[in-house]
Each structure stands twice: as structure tokens, then as C-alpha cells.
Design a protein around this motif. Structure first.
Motif, PDB file in Angstrom:
ATOM      1  N   TYR A  80       0.835  -1.206   0.000  1.00 21.95           N
ATOM      2  CA  TYR A  80       0.000   0.000   0.000  1.00 21.95           C
ATOM      3  C   TYR A  80       0.865   1.249   0.000  1.00 21.95           C
ATOM      4  N   ARG A  81       1.893   1.283   0.857  1.00 21.83           N
ATOM      5  CA  ARG A  81       2.735   2.475   0.946  1.00 21.83           C
ATOM      6  C   ARG A  81       3.531   2.690  -0.339  1.00 21.83           C
ATOM      7  N   ARG A  82       3.987   1.583  -0.934  1.00 24.19           N
ATOM      8  CA  ARG A  82       4.727   1.741  -2.190  1.00 24.19           C
ATOM      9  C   ARG A  82       3.811   2.222  -3.311  1.00 24.19           C
ATOM     10  N   ARG A  83       2.560   1.766  -3.293  1.00 18.56           N
ATOM     11  CA  ARG A  83       1.624   2.229  -4.320  1.00 18.56           C
ATOM     12  C   ARG A  83       1.341   3.714  -4.174  1.00 18.56           C
ATOM     13  N   TYR A  84       1.234   4.200  -2.923  1.00 15.21           N
ATOM     14  CA  TYR A  84       0.835   5.578  -2.691  1.00 15.21           C
ATOM     15  C   TYR A  84       1.966   6.447  -2.130  1.00 15.21           C
ATOM     16  N   GLU A  85       3.235   5.989  -2.224  1.00 18.60           N
ATOM     17  CA  GLU A  85       4.304   6.743  -1.566  1.00 18.60           C
ATOM     18  C   GLU A  85       4.539   8.105  -2.208  1.00 18.60           C
ATOM     19  N   LEU A  86       4.204   8.273  -3.492  1.00 14.71           N
ATOM     20  CA  LEU A  86       4.329   9.580  -4.125  1.00 14.71           C
ATOM     21  C   LEU A  86       3.138  10.440  -3.716  1.00 14.71           C
ATOM     22  N   GLN A  87       3.386  11.665  -3.322  1.00 10.83           N
ATOM     23  CA  GLN A  87       2.347  12.629  -2.940  1.00 10.83           C
ATOM     24  C   GLN A  87       1.517  12.151  -1.750  1.00 10.83           C
ATOM     25  N   SER A  88       2.138  11.526  -0.777  1.00 13.57           N
ATOM     26  CA  SER A  88       1.398  11.166   0.428  1.00 13.57           C
ATOM     27  C   SER A  88       1.450  12.306   1.417  1.00 13.57           C
ATOM     28  N   ARG A  89       0.578  12.248   2.432  1.00 16.15           N
ATOM     29  CA  ARG A  89       0.525  13.290   3.450  1.00 16.15           C
ATOM     30  C   ARG A  89       1.206  12.821   4.736  1.00 16.15           C
ATOM     31  N   ALA A  90       2.422  12.183   4.596  1.00 15.77           N
ATOM     32  CA  ALA A  90       3.111  11.615   5.762  1.00 15.77           C
ATOM     33  C   ALA A  90       4.563  11.990   5.780  1.00 15.77           C
ATOM     34  N   ARG A  91       4.881  13.252   5.469  1.00 17.57           N
ATOM     35  CA  ARG A  91       6.274  13.651   5.381  1.00 17.57           C
ATOM     36  C   ARG A  91       6.933  13.829   6.740  1.00 17.57           C
ATOM     37  N   VAL A  92       6.139  13.877   7.805  1.00 21.00           N
ATOM     38  CA  VAL A  92       6.689  14.186   9.122  1.00 21.00           C
ATOM     39  C   VAL A  92       7.800  13.235   9.501  1.00 21.00           C
TER      40      VAL A  92
END
Length: 813
Positions: free
Chosen positions: A51-63
Motif C-alpha cells: 500500500y505504501r509503495r503504491r501511494y508513496e508519491l504525494q502522500s501526506r506523511a512527510r513528518v
């Protein structure tokens, strides 16, 4: 207090086992223990990685995000993620479907079935939801997609069982009343150049008609602050906004966030500027005390954030348990706000937003598993929802169901159909005639002012009129009748025959009319408007148009024909002209007319209106015009004919001596020469049931001719009734049935709402009372007809009311 059933399910992992403790809405407790499968953790971790690899671009988890995996973009992550999702959900469903949990599942499903039956049987208008709040310990259990647990009974709607999350609060909830008017929303938009906040703003602005929205744009605040003090100042402004003294209903954060056990989660207000939940606990507590109902974190990894806010006593919190792609976050908020605008509660709004990301939506695989609603476990707390306006709320409560709308529409259409109207009025006249006769409620006995001189079949036979002279009626015979009336000094004569064509006998009638006019007799001649719109009047060979009055003999149903406006700018109705002429002759029997007769008559009417002592007789009559809104005056057949007019065959007038008392009485009468029901007459109508009743009451059946006449109502009778009503000011008002159908629909819905939640015994008593009220209304309508001369519809409105009540009885069965 919420009326929806709510279960609380605690799931605790102890070593290799999981303990399930269910507490029901009635206090019942059920426990079960099952073994925890280790492969479930592995499957979840595999799904989370994909899931994270599919959505790792432009995610809201940069912290606290780590660097990318370096996996090539061309890899089919969507396919791999769907496989991992299916495998995880199958194993998760298999684990929860074990026999040891059967009693827990059946208990929830039984409650759901009961809720569905209550709505189906009309016992409650509340939607058939059963809410299940799940509390998991440790956090590793909370990461599983519990919302996917299939607890819904077979063939039940999707939202019958609604699963949300909860935890044990440290601070009790505050029971704040919902704000009156517009709700208040505080939206914090973090300074994140990589995120597109404009779409989040657009979604929130869709609530603007019902909400006052304040945006805190961190990027704009930073641009006004000095370097070095910007971090503390930005945090201070955000904290101050949260604790605003006016309070908020909804708090929403849009930006980057992440989990943090110690601080309860952290928010990134700007690059290198983080704000932990523990830092703003005092402000959140103030906001809660001032009415904060809902917090939404449209950001990543909000599990710890939600739990910390529920422990603070917040009623509801919406978070994303995993990292969320920017585009998915926009879509979720858009769907969530759309559902709120539909006046759904927050739980339904989250469920429907997740349904938008269902597996068939190939663009966002597994996105439907990420959003979660956390709720305070206090069952007294209502779920947040936008409240409709008072009028809209009333409409939602009173709007008809599908079958109700069909029934009301059908009955409304029936009430507007002329054949149905005529049938119902015919029965009503008959019932009113019987009621009058039974109660002996008749108008004060006075001698009728109208005589109907009928050319019946006996008159034709006695005179020996040839068949070809019956239609049109022999002018010579009409002339004899006019001459006889002139000898009796009758001052108002109406001829209900259309004499537009010339015949070789015209001179006989013309001579008789001329002689009568010279003796101040007023003639009202029949006129007619043909299909081409042309007025057909008396032929000039009979009388000049300025020496006689013309009246339209057209008849619509049983209506009293009145002019469309005061002054008769168009041609007046026939009976109206007769009544007007009679009143004028009664006031000034010796009036002389010269010049244009019609113009002079109108001037005399106006003069009488200006004279105070004479205004009432003519003024009241002249003011009678067609009524608005479908209201109309109708003929009252509940009055027996002998109380309305004298009926005299034409042959009797000619054969009776002039000195006879009955003949002399004609001097003070309006005399209408009309057909008497012979076959060739053009104005024969079906006999109303009420007239049959009066004929039967006089025992007029038995003679062949009487039997024939009993089936026919000559048009002259209608004119005689109309003249009588106008002269005596007997205005019988008919209210359109469609009005009362609408009133009955409202009354029926109200009664339905009252009795549907009653016990069977109480329902029977209520229905007996309503039945009595229906009969009492019918009886009251009969008396209102007599006393107030108003026709109150009874049958169709009663059908509407009892249709609503029958729906309740049907659901009860």
C-alpha cells in the motif's frame, strides 16, 4: 439521547489469544476467546508495504517518512496491492467467522433484524442502524480493517450494521447542544507546497450555505512573520484559533501528520514546524467545552491522534489510519462533505465516502480500508449531523412515501375529473334532499317568484302542432303564449328558445311581443355562442335588439351561471338577466324606456346603485360574479321544485280563464317559456337523484308521461332554480374537492404518525375514535350544507385519511 442500538466490543490480545467482550444496549455481556493467527500479522505487514509503495508519491506523511524504496514506477503495484488486500481480508474474515464468535455475531445480527422490522412495521421512523464500537488493545490489533467485518444480516441494507472505533476516555464527554443557525468550522491548512489545498477548500465550501467557515492558512501566516520567531508564533496563532470563545462545531486539519505514542500524534504546520496533540490539549479541551462535536484529520497515520482526542472527551474523530495520497484525501473529503450536505450523520458520511473507494473503483485500490471514525463510547452522545431548516425538517417528517404519493395523486386526479365530480355531486344532492326532508329544514315558506311555463308533449298534442314545427318551435304558438301573458299583464317574460332563424310565422310572435313591450313588459331572449365563437341572437324579424334583453342560455354542469365581472361587459347569462329585469320592474313598475333599451337599462341599474334606499335589491344582484380559486355557486337540488318555482303546462295557461286566481298570480311572476321535456327538445338533461327523490315523495310516478319526464330534466328547470337563487340570495357554495384532498392528506399523515407507535389495543381505540370522527364530519357536512349553504366534500377526503390509516394496519400485520 440516541435511540439507535449500540454495542461496545472490546478486543484484547493476551499472548497468543484474543478475548472478545461484547456489551449490548440492554446491558447484556458476552465473552469469547479465540486463538490469534500469526500469519494475520504477516499478511497485514505485506499489505501495508505494498500500500505504501503504491501511494508513496504525494502522500501526506512527510513528518517521519523515510526515503523511497527505489522500486521502478513501471511495476504493477495496483495488481499486487489488490492481491494482498484480498488475501488479508479473506484471512481476517475467516478468523472472525470462527464458531467461538457465533454468539457475538448472532446477537448483533438479531438486534439488526429487530431494528429493520421496527421500521418495516412502521413502529419508528428512525433508520434501521445498529452501531458497533470496537476498542482494540494493543495498537497492532487496531490497525486491522475492522470496518470490513461482515456483521450484516442476510439481504439487509449495507448500512444496517455500522462499525466505528472507540477507546476508554480519560475525561467524560460534554453534552453540548447543537448550535442554532449555521455551524462553525475551523479549517487548518498546513503550509505544504507539495499538497493541493484548493481542492480541500472547495469541498469545505460546499458546506458554506449551512456553515460559517474560518480558514487558517499557515503559509499566509508564515509570510507575515519574522524568521526565527515564526515557529512559536505560528503555533500560538493556531492554538488561539482552536480556543476561540465563540466555539467550533467542526475542527479539520489538512496537511502532513504522523503517529507518536508519547505526544498522542503530531501535525506538521509547515516544514520543520510540528505541533503535537499534547501541546494543544488545553485549547482542545476549551473547544470541547464550547461545543466542538467533530474533528477531522485529512492527513496520514492518525490512529494515535484519534485515540488521544477520544480520551480527551471529544465526541467524534475522523482519521486516516494509514498514509493517504493527496488525491485520495481530496476525494474522501469531497464525498464526506457531500454526504453531510444530505443531512446524514457523520458515521453514514464516513461509510459512504469509503464506499466511493470500493474495490470496483480501480483508480484507488485499498483506499476504502483507510478512513475510520472514532466515537466516544457514551451512548448519550448523538452523532454529528447538519440539521435542515425548520421547513425542510418538517417536510422530511411529513413528506409522503411512494405509495402515499401515488394514492394522493390518483385521488387528486379523480377529484378533478368532471364525470367523477358529477357522480359525487349527484349522490350528495340526493343525501341532502333526504336529510332536509328528515329534519324538515326548509327555507321560510314564501310563494315562489318564478313560473315555468312548459311546452310539454301534452301541450303540443292539444294544440295539434305539426312535427316539423316543433323544432324550431312554432312561432305562432309562442305568439299565442306571449299574447296570453300580455293579457295577464306579466311584466318579465323569458323565452328559452333560440329564435335566430326566420320563419313564415314570425309576424304572429312579433306582433304579440310588440304589443307587450308597449305595455312595459321586459323580454329576455335566449342567445347562444356557436362553436365558431359567433353570437346567435333573436332574428330581427321578431324584435329589434334594442327592445329586448339577450341572455346566454349556456349551462355548465349544475353551476349558477354568473357574469365574469360586474357590469356584464360581455353578454349576461339568461337567468341572471331575468332576475335583474324582475328587480328593476319591481322597484319601478311604471318605468318608461326610450332610445337604446339595453343602454338605458344599464343606466337605470347604475342609478339604483347610487340611491341608498334602492341599492340592496339590484346592487346585491349585480355584484354576484364568478368566484376565484375554483369556488363556485351551484344549484341547490335539495330544495323541492314546488318551493322554488310554479310549474304550469302551456296548454293550461291557454285554456284557463283570465279571471282565474292562478292566472292572476302571474302578474307578479317571472315567467319562463321553455320546453317541457318532449323528445325533440335540445335542452334535456339526465334527472338528478335528488329530483327523483322529490318526485317519489309527491308520488308522481305511475303515469306513463310522468315516468318519461322522471328521466328528463328540462333546461328550463335549471333556469328557474337559478332565478330563484338569485332573487332570494340563496348562494350554495361548492368548495373544490382538491382542496380538501390536500387537507385530508395532511390530517391522514398526522394521524398515521400518532397511531403507528401505539400498542394494538390503543390503536383499536384510536381507530374507533377516528371512524366516529369521520361519520361526525359527514353528518356535520350535511348540516353545514343546510345552515351555511357550503358544500364540504366528504367521500374522497375520507378515502385519503383512511388510506393512510390502512397503511399502518397493513404494516402492523
Amino acid at each position: 439521547m440516541s435511540a439507535l442500538p449500540m454495542f461496545r466490543l472490546r478486543v484484547r490480545q493476551v499472548d497468543q489469544s484474543c478475548i472478545f467482550d461484547l456489551t449490548g444496549p440492554n446491558g447484556q455481556e458476552i465473552s469469547a476467546t479465540i486463538k490469534y493467527p500469526e500469519q494475520l500479522t504477516e499478511l497485514y505487514q505485506n499489505w501495508q508495504l505494498l500500500y505504501r509503495r503504491r501511494y508513496e508519491l504525494q502522500s501526506r506523511a512527510r513528518v517521519s517518512s523515510k526515503g523511497g524504496s527505489g522500486t521502478p514506477r513501471s511495476y504493477d503495484w495496483d495488481r499486487e496491492l489488490r492481491i494482498a488486500e484480498t488475501t488479508l481480508l479473506n484471512e481476517f474474515s475467516h478468523w472472525l467467522g470462527q464458531a467461538d464468535l457465533l454468539l457475538i455475531r448472532e446477537t448483533i445480527q438479531w438486534e439488526a433484524d429487530a431494528a429493520i422490522k421496527q421500521v418495516k412495521h412502521g413502529k419508528t421512523a428512525i433508520p434501521s442502524h445498529v452501531d458497533v464500537l470496537i476498542e482494540c488493545s494493543p495498537t497492532t490489533l487496531a490497525r486491522f480493517p475492522w470496518e470490513s467485518w461482515k456483521l450484516i444480516p442476510k439481504d439487509a441494507p449495507t448500512e444496517t450494521v455500522r462499525i466505528a472505533r472507540t477507546c476508554t476516555p480519560s475525561i467524560p464527554a460534554t453534552y453540548s447542544r447543537f448550535r442554532q443557525g449555521k455551524i462553525r468550522i475551523l479549517a487548518i491548512l498546513a503550509a505544504a507546497p507539495d499538497l493541493n489545498h484548493s481542492l480541500d477548500q472547495a469541498a469545505l465550501l460546499s458546506l458554506a450555505p449551512r456553515a460559517e467557515i474560518k480558514f487558517i492558512r499557515c503559509q499566509e501566516i508564515l509570510s507575515t512573520l519574522k524568521r526565527g520567531s515564526h515557529i512559536a508564533e505560528l503555533k500560538q496563532q493556531v492554538a488561539k484559533a482552536i480556543a476561540d470563545e465563540q466555539g467550533w462545531d467542526i475542527f479539520i486539519f489538512s496537511g502532513h501528520s504522523d503517529e507518536e505514542v508519547i505526544t498522542g500524534g503530531k501535525l506538521e504546520l509547515a516544514p520543520q514546524v510540528t505541533l503535537s496533540i499534547s501541546e494543544i490539549e488545553p485549547q482542545l479541551q476549551i473547544a470541547k467545552e464550547q461545543g466542538l462535536q467533530l474533528a477531522i484529520f485529512n492527513s496520514c497515520s492518525g490512529l494515535h491522534i484519534a485515540e488521544s482526542l477520544i480520551r480527551l472527551g471529544l465526541p467524534q474523530v475522523v482519521v486516516m489510519r494509514e498514509r493517504i495520497q493527496d488525491e485520495v484525501a481530496h476525494k474522501f473529503l469531497q464525498q464526506f462533505c457531500h454526504s453531510l450536505n444530505g443531512y446524514n450523520d457523520v458515521c453514514t458520511a464516513v461509510l459512504r465516502a469509503c464506499q466511493y473507494f470500493a474495490p470496483e473503483n480501480i483508480s484507488y485500490p485499498s483506499a476504502h480500508l483507510v478512513p475510520s471514525l472514532f466515537r466516544h463510547p457514551d451512548p448519550k452522545l448523538n452523532l454529528f449531523r447538519l440539521e435542515p431548516s425548520s421547513l425542510k425538517r418538517i417536510w422530511q417528517q411529513w413528506r409522503p412515501s411512494r405509495w402515499e404519493a401515488i394514492a394522493i395523486s390518483t385521488i387528486s386526479v379523480l377529484s378533478l375529473m368532471v364525470p367523477v365530480q358529477e357522480l359525487l355531486m349527484d349522490v350528495r344532492y340526493w343525501s341532502q334532499a333526504i336529510y332536509r326532508q328528515t329534519t324538515k329544514q326548509f327555507p321560510a315558506t314564501t310563494s315562489p317568484s318564478v313560473t315555468l311555463l312548459q311546452i310539454d308533449q301534452a301541450s303540443i298534442d292539444r294544440r295539434g302542432i305539426d312535427a316539423y314545427k316543433i323544432k324550431p318551435m312554432s312561432r305562432a304558438y309562442l305568439g299565442e303564449l306571449v299574447e296570453r301573458l300580455q293579457q295577464l299583464q306579466v311584466k318579465v317574460i323569458g323565452i328559452d328558445y333560440l329564435l335566430d332563424a326566420s320563419t313564415n310565422e314570425d309576424y304572429v310572435l312579433a306582433k304579440a311581443m310588440q304589443s307587450a313591450i308597449q305595455q312595459q313588459t321586459l323580454f329576455v331572449m335566449a342567445s347562444w355562442q356557436n362553436d365558431a365563437g359567433q353570437k346567435m341572437r333573436t332574428a330581427s324579424t321578431l324584435a329589434k335588439s334594442n327592445l329586448v334583453l339577450h341572455g346566454d342560455v349556456g349551462i355548465t354542469g349544475w353551476d349558477i351561471m354568473l357574469p365574469s365581472q360586474i357590469g356584464c361587459q360581455e353578454e349576461c347569462p339568461f337567468a341572471y338577466q331575468l332576475a335583474l329585469a324582475y328587480q328593476l320592474q319591481k322597484i319601478h313598475p311604471s318605468s318608461q324606456f326610450s332610445g337604446d333599451f339595453m343602454s338605458d337599462l344599464q343606466n337605470r341599474i347604475n342609478a339604483q346603485l347610487e340611491a341608498a334606499e334602492n341599492t340592496k335589491q339590484i346592487g346585491d344582484l349585480q355584484k354576484q360574479v364568478n368566484l376565484p380559486l375554483g369556488l363556485k355557486s351551484v344549484i341547490d337540488f335539495s330544495l323541492p321544485p314546488q318551493r322554488v318555482f310554479h310549474s304550469q303546462p302551456a296548454w293550461d295557461l291557454l285554456e284557463r280563464p283570465l279571471e282565474d286566481a292562478k292566472s292572476k298570480d302571474l302578474r307578479q311572476q317571472v315567467v319562463i317559456i321553455a320546453s317541457g321535456g318532449y323528445d325533440q327538445a335540445d335542452d334535456n338533461f339526465p334527472m338528478p337523484l335528488a329530483m327523483h327523490h322529490w318526485q317519489s315523495a309527491k308520488k308522481q310516478a305511475g303515469i306513463n308521461q310522468e315516468k318519461l319526464q322522471s328521466q328528463i330534466l328540462p333546461g328550463g328547470v335549471l333556469h328557474a332554480y337559478t332565478v330563484h337563487h338569485l332573487l332570494t340570495n340563496h348562494n350554495l357554495l361548492q368548495i373544490p374537492t382538491i382542496f380538501f384532498v390536500g387537507v385530508a392528506a395532511i390530517a391522514g399523515k398526522g394521524l398515521q404518525r400518532i397511531i403507528r407507535n401505539q400498542s394494538t389495543a390503543r390503536q383499536r381505540r384510536s381507530l374507533a375514535l377516528i371512524l366516529g370522527a369521520t361519520l361526525a364530519y359527514g353528518l356535520g357536512g350535511l348540516q353545514t350544507y343546510v345552515s351555511l349553504a357550503i358544500i364540504l366534500p366528504w367521500f374522497l377526503p375520507s378515502v385519503v385519511v383512511w388510506f393512510y390509516l390502512c397503511l399502518v394496519l397493513k404494516r402492523k400485520k
